[in-house]
Scaffold this motif. Structure first.
Motif, PDB file in Angstrom:
ATOM      1  N   SER A  37       0.876  -1.160   0.000  1.00  0.00           N
ATOM      2  CA  SER A  37       0.000   0.000   0.000  1.00  0.00           C
ATOM      3  C   SER A  37       0.916   1.213   0.000  1.00  0.00           C
ATOM      4  CB  SER A  37      -0.888  -0.013   1.240  1.00  0.00           C
ATOM      5  OG  SER A  37      -1.666   1.162   1.284  1.00  0.00           O
ATOM      6  N   MET A  38       0.839   2.004  -1.056  1.00  0.00           N
ATOM      7  CA  MET A  38       1.769   3.122  -1.202  1.00  0.00           C
ATOM      8  C   MET A  38       1.006   4.396  -1.536  1.00  0.00           C
ATOM      9  SD  MET A  38       4.654   1.170  -3.465  1.00  0.00           S
ATOM     10  CE  MET A  38       3.507   0.742  -4.762  1.00  0.00           C
ATOM     11  N   ARG A  39       1.624   5.521  -1.227  1.00  0.00           N
ATOM     12  CA  ARG A  39       1.072   6.797  -1.639  1.00  0.00           C
ATOM     13  C   ARG A  39       2.227   7.731  -1.962  1.00  0.00           C
ATOM     14  NH1 ARG A  39      -1.930   9.595   3.277  1.00  0.00           N
ATOM     15  NH2 ARG A  39      -1.731  11.424   1.961  1.00  0.00           N
ATOM     16  N   THR A  40       1.927   8.763  -2.712  1.00  0.00           N
ATOM     17  CA  THR A  40       2.955   9.717  -3.104  1.00  0.00           C
ATOM     18  C   THR A  40       2.501  11.135  -2.788  1.00  0.00           C
ATOM     19  OG1 THR A  40       4.323  10.498  -4.947  1.00  0.00           O
ATOM     20  CG2 THR A  40       2.062   9.877  -5.475  1.00  0.00           C
ATOM     21  N   SER A  41       3.444  12.029  -2.647  1.00  0.00           N
ATOM     22  CA  SER A  41       3.115  13.439  -2.444  1.00  0.00           C
ATOM     23  C   SER A  41       3.144  14.196  -3.765  1.00  0.00           C
ATOM     24  CB  SER A  41       4.104  14.075  -1.458  1.00  0.00           C
ATOM     25  OG  SER A  41       5.424  13.972  -1.964  1.00  0.00           O
ATOM     26  N   ARG A  42       3.476  13.510  -4.850  1.00  0.00           N
ATOM     27  CA  ARG A  42       3.502  14.154  -6.163  1.00  0.00           C
ATOM     28  C   ARG A  42       2.070  14.337  -6.650  1.00  0.00           C
ATOM     29  NH1 ARG A  42       8.482  11.485  -9.479  1.00  0.00           N
ATOM     30  NH2 ARG A  42       9.901  11.272  -7.725  1.00  0.00           N
ATOM     31  N   SER A  43       1.767  15.528  -7.137  1.00  0.00           N
ATOM     32  CA  SER A  43       0.392  15.783  -7.550  1.00  0.00           C
ATOM     33  C   SER A  43       0.195  15.708  -9.062  1.00  0.00           C
ATOM     34  CB  SER A  43      -0.055  17.153  -7.052  1.00  0.00           C
ATOM     35  OG  SER A  43       0.780  18.165  -7.604  1.00  0.00           O
ATOM     36  N   SER A  44       1.243  15.817  -9.845  1.00  0.00           N
ATOM     37  CA  SER A  44       1.041  15.886 -11.291  1.00  0.00           C
ATOM     38  C   SER A  44       1.684  14.747 -12.074  1.00  0.00           C
ATOM     39  CB  SER A  44       1.582  17.219 -11.817  1.00  0.00           C
ATOM     40  OG  SER A  44       2.971  17.293 -11.572  1.00  0.00           O
ATOM     41  N   VAL A  45       2.364  13.839 -11.391  1.00  0.00           N
ATOM     42  CA  VAL A  45       3.000  12.718 -12.092  1.00  0.00           C
ATOM     43  C   VAL A  45       2.737  11.421 -11.346  1.00  0.00           C
ATOM     44  CG1 VAL A  45       4.849  14.128 -13.084  1.00  0.00           C
ATOM     45  CG2 VAL A  45       5.180  13.042 -10.879  1.00  0.00           C
ATOM     46  N   ALA A  46       2.821  10.332 -12.059  1.00  0.00           N
ATOM     47  CA  ALA A  46       2.670   9.021 -11.424  1.00  0.00           C
ATOM     48  C   ALA A  46       3.959   8.659 -10.701  1.00  0.00           C
ATOM     49  CB  ALA A  46       2.345   7.972 -12.475  1.00  0.00           C
ATOM     50  N   ASP A  47       3.849   7.892  -9.661  1.00  0.00           N
ATOM     51  CA  ASP A  47       5.000   7.390  -8.934  1.00  0.00           C
ATOM     52  C   ASP A  47       4.981   5.880  -8.999  1.00  0.00           C
ATOM     53  OD1 ASP A  47       7.308   8.159  -7.625  1.00  0.00           O
ATOM     54  OD2 ASP A  47       6.234   9.289  -6.097  1.00  0.00           O
ATOM     55  N   TYR A  48       6.057   5.225  -8.669  1.00  0.00           N
ATOM     56  CA  TYR A  48       6.125   3.779  -8.780  1.00  0.00           C
ATOM     57  C   TYR A  48       7.137   3.210  -7.799  1.00  0.00           C
ATOM     58  CZ  TYR A  48      10.477   4.581 -11.256  1.00  0.00           C
ATOM     59  OH  TYR A  48      11.743   4.969 -11.574  1.00  0.00           O
ATOM     60  N   ALA A  49       7.101   1.909  -7.651  1.00  0.00           N
ATOM     61  CA  ALA A  49       8.097   1.187  -6.863  1.00  0.00           C
ATOM     62  C   ALA A  49       8.782   0.199  -7.801  1.00  0.00           C
ATOM     63  CB  ALA A  49       7.441   0.431  -5.713  1.00  0.00           C
ATOM     64  N   ALA A  50      10.084   0.169  -7.800  1.00  0.00           N
ATOM     65  CA  ALA A  50      10.842  -0.773  -8.613  1.00  0.00           C
ATOM     66  C   ALA A  50      11.177  -1.979  -7.742  1.00  0.00           C
ATOM     67  CB  ALA A  50      12.117  -0.135  -9.143  1.00  0.00           C
ATOM     68  N   ILE A  51      10.914  -3.166  -8.255  1.00  0.00           N
ATOM     69  CA  ILE A  51      11.114  -4.391  -7.486  1.00  0.00           C
ATOM     70  C   ILE A  51      12.090  -5.297  -8.216  1.00  0.00           C
ATOM     71  CG2 ILE A  51       9.989  -6.440  -6.546  1.00  0.00           C
ATOM     72  CD1 ILE A  51       7.418  -4.802  -6.414  1.00  0.00           C
ATOM     73  N   SER A  52      13.011  -5.860  -7.484  1.00  0.00           N
ATOM     74  CA  SER A  52      13.909  -6.857  -8.067  1.00  0.00           C
ATOM     75  C   SER A  52      14.079  -8.011  -7.085  1.00  0.00           C
ATOM     76  CB  SER A  52      15.267  -6.258  -8.415  1.00  0.00           C
ATOM     77  OG  SER A  52      15.962  -5.862  -7.253  1.00  0.00           O
ATOM     78  N   PHE A  53      14.337  -9.180  -7.614  1.00  0.00           N
ATOM     79  CA  PHE A  53      14.549 -10.371  -6.805  1.00  0.00           C
ATOM     80  C   PHE A  53      15.919 -10.935  -7.143  1.00  0.00           C
ATOM     81  CE2 PHE A  53       9.998  -9.973  -7.504  1.00  0.00           C
ATOM     82  CZ  PHE A  53       9.529 -10.028  -6.206  1.00  0.00           C
ATOM     83  N   ASN A  54      16.761 -11.054  -6.139  1.00  0.00           N
ATOM     84  CA  ASN A  54      18.119 -11.572  -6.345  1.00  0.00           C
ATOM     85  C   ASN A  54      18.804 -10.863  -7.498  1.00  0.00           C
ATOM     86  OD1 ASN A  54      17.693 -13.382  -4.255  1.00  0.00           O
ATOM     87  ND2 ASN A  54      16.901 -14.941  -5.626  1.00  0.00           N
ATOM     88  N   SER A  55      18.651  -9.550  -7.552  1.00  0.00           N
ATOM     89  CA  SER A  55      19.255  -8.675  -8.566  1.00  0.00           C
ATOM     90  C   SER A  55      18.671  -8.845  -9.960  1.00  0.00           C
ATOM     91  CB  SER A  55      20.773  -8.860  -8.618  1.00  0.00           C
ATOM     92  OG  SER A  55      21.334  -8.568  -7.355  1.00  0.00           O
ATOM     93  N   SER A  56      17.619  -9.639 -10.126  1.00  0.00           N
ATOM     94  CA  SER A  56      16.989  -9.818 -11.429  1.00  0.00           C
ATOM     95  C   SER A  56      15.746  -8.945 -11.501  1.00  0.00           C
ATOM     96  CB  SER A  56      16.596 -11.285 -11.624  1.00  0.00           C
ATOM     97  OG  SER A  56      15.882 -11.434 -12.827  1.00  0.00           O
ATOM     98  N   THR A  57      15.499  -8.343 -12.662  1.00  0.00           N
ATOM     99  CA  THR A  57      14.309  -7.514 -12.845  1.00  0.00           C
ATOM    100  C   THR A  57      13.459  -7.999 -14.018  1.00  0.00           C
ATOM    101  OG1 THR A  57      15.590  -5.984 -14.210  1.00  0.00           O
ATOM    102  CG2 THR A  57      15.379  -5.437 -11.862  1.00  0.00           C
ATOM    103  N   SER A  58      13.621  -9.247 -14.442  1.00  0.00           N
ATOM    104  CA  SER A  58      12.849  -9.761 -15.572  1.00  0.00           C
ATOM    105  C   SER A  58      12.215 -11.098 -15.230  1.00  0.00           C
ATOM    106  CB  SER A  58      13.749  -9.912 -16.802  1.00  0.00           C
ATOM    107  OG  SER A  58      14.761 -10.852 -16.539  1.00  0.00           O
ATOM    108  N   SER A  59      11.309 -11.549 -16.089  1.00  0.00           N
ATOM    109  CA  SER A  59      10.626 -12.838 -15.970  1.00  0.00           C
ATOM    110  C   SER A  59       9.675 -12.917 -14.776  1.00  0.00           C
ATOM    111  CB  SER A  59      11.640 -13.985 -15.910  1.00  0.00           C
ATOM    112  OG  SER A  59      12.431 -14.003 -17.069  1.00  0.00           O
ATOM    113  N   PHE A  60       8.934 -11.859 -14.528  1.00  0.00           N
ATOM    114  CA  PHE A  60       7.965 -11.841 -13.453  1.00  0.00           C
ATOM    115  C   PHE A  60       6.602 -11.473 -14.019  1.00  0.00           C
ATOM    116  CE2 PHE A  60      11.990 -10.311 -11.579  1.00  0.00           C
ATOM    117  CZ  PHE A  60      12.248 -11.394 -10.750  1.00  0.00           C
TER     118      PHE A  60
END
Length: 71
Positions: A37-60
């Motif tokens: 559950s996340m929220r941002t204080s930015r009012s005009s742009v989208a925000d995101y969370a980047a997730i990686s597992f064991n240094s990999s960011t693909s095949s999910f």
């Protein structure tokens, strides 16, 4: 029927966190469900969370639920 086992809970305070590590996931697990559950204080742009597992960011797989706070 699926059974969920809570292995960690992390609450990030004001200012956020550069990274969060979960280091006690049993090797016998075959699936991992992350609920965020996340929220941002930015009012005009989208925000995101980047997730990686064991240094990999693909095949999910990914599911996104988003809102603008008004609907």
């Amino acid at each position: 029927m699926a059974t969920h086992v809570l292995i960690a809970t992390t609450t990030v305070g004001v200012g956020g966190a550069a990274s969060i590590d979960f280091t006690s996931i049993p090797q016998t697990f075959t699936d991992l469900l992350l609920v965020m559950s996340m929220r941002t204080s930015r009012s005009s742009v989208a925000d995101y969370a980047a997730i990686s597992f064991n240094s990999s960011t693909s095949s999910f797989s990914l599911r996104v639920v988003s809102g603008d706070g008004s609907t």
